[in-house]
Design a protein around this motif. Sequence first.
Motif, mmCIF file in Angstrom:
data_model
loop_
_atom_site.group_PDB
_atom_site.id
_atom_site.type_symbol
_atom_site.label_atom_id
_atom_site.label_comp_id
_atom_site.label_asym_id
_atom_site.label_seq_id
_atom_site.Cartn_x
_atom_site.Cartn_y
_atom_site.Cartn_z
ATOM 1 N N GLU A 1 0.928 -1.051 0.082
ATOM 2 C CA GLU A 1 -0.087 -0.065 -0.051
ATOM 3 C C GLU A 1 0.898 1.114 0.163
ATOM 4 N N VAL A 2 0.847 2.065 -1.112
ATOM 5 C CA VAL A 2 1.496 3.290 -1.319
ATOM 6 C C VAL A 2 0.572 4.259 -1.153
ATOM 7 N N PRO A 3 0.943 5.320 -0.048
ATOM 8 C CA PRO A 3 0.033 6.425 0.234
ATOM 9 C C PRO A 3 0.276 7.553 -1.062
ATOM 10 N N GLU A 4 -0.806 8.277 -1.338
ATOM 11 C CA GLU A 4 -0.790 9.240 -2.339
ATOM 12 C C GLU A 4 0.218 10.239 -1.980
ATOM 13 N N PRO A 5 0.898 10.746 -2.829
ATOM 14 C CA PRO A 5 1.829 12.022 -2.534
ATOM 15 C C PRO A 5 1.150 13.426 -2.034
ATOM 16 N N THR A 6 1.656 13.806 -1.118
ATOM 17 C CA THR A 6 1.121 14.981 -0.561
ATOM 18 C C THR A 6 1.463 16.059 -1.463
ATOM 19 N N PHE A 7 0.725 17.433 -1.082
ATOM 20 C CA PHE A 7 0.896 18.571 -1.980
ATOM 21 C C PHE A 7 2.474 19.080 -1.896
ATOM 22 N N LEU A 8 2.964 19.051 -0.769
ATOM 23 C CA LEU A 8 4.563 19.363 -0.630
ATOM 24 C C LEU A 8 5.420 18.362 -1.416
ATOM 25 N N GLU A 9 5.234 16.983 -1.404
ATOM 26 C CA GLU A 9 5.938 16.046 -2.265
ATOM 27 C C GLU A 9 5.804 16.267 -3.604
ATOM 28 N N ASN A 10 4.518 16.745 -3.865
ATOM 29 C CA ASN A 10 4.552 16.992 -5.504
ATOM 30 C C ASN A 10 5.256 18.413 -5.770
ATOM 31 N N LEU A 11 5.117 19.228 -4.855
ATOM 32 C CA LEU A 11 5.844 20.379 -5.065
ATOM 33 C C LEU A 11 7.291 20.330 -5.268
ATOM 34 N N LEU A 12 8.008 19.489 -4.261
ATOM 35 C CA LEU A 12 9.297 19.360 -4.269
ATOM 36 C C LEU A 12 9.847 18.447 -5.591
ATOM 37 N N ARG A 13 8.969 17.544 -5.939
ATOM 38 C CA ARG A 13 9.335 16.693 -6.941
ATOM 39 C C ARG A 13 9.314 17.432 -8.346
ATOM 40 N N TYR A 14 8.391 18.488 -8.607
ATOM 41 C CA TYR A 14 8.210 19.288 -9.893
ATOM 42 C C TYR A 14 9.547 20.248 -9.695
ATOM 43 N N GLY A 15 9.583 21.143 -8.387
ATOM 44 C CA GLY A 15 10.635 21.971 -8.364
ATOM 45 C C GLY A 15 12.072 21.401 -8.561
#
Length: 54
Positions: A11-25
Motif C-alpha cells: 500500500e503506497v500512500p498518495e503523495p502530498t502537496f509538498l511532495e509534489n511541489l518538491l518533485r516538480y521543483g
Amino acid sequence: MASDLDFSPPEVPEPTFLENLLRYGLFLGAIFQLICVLAIIIPVPKSHEAELHV
C-alpha cells in the motif's frame, strides 16, 4: 508454507502537496541547470552589428 506468502502489492500512500511541489521543483531546477550548461558549451555566434569598433 507457500500459503503464508503475501504477494499483493504494498500500500503506497498518495503523495502530498509538498511532495509534489518538491518533485516538480527539482525537475524544473534540473531542466534549468541543463539549459545553463548547454549555454556555456554551445557558442552563440555574435552578430557584426553588436561589435563596437573603437
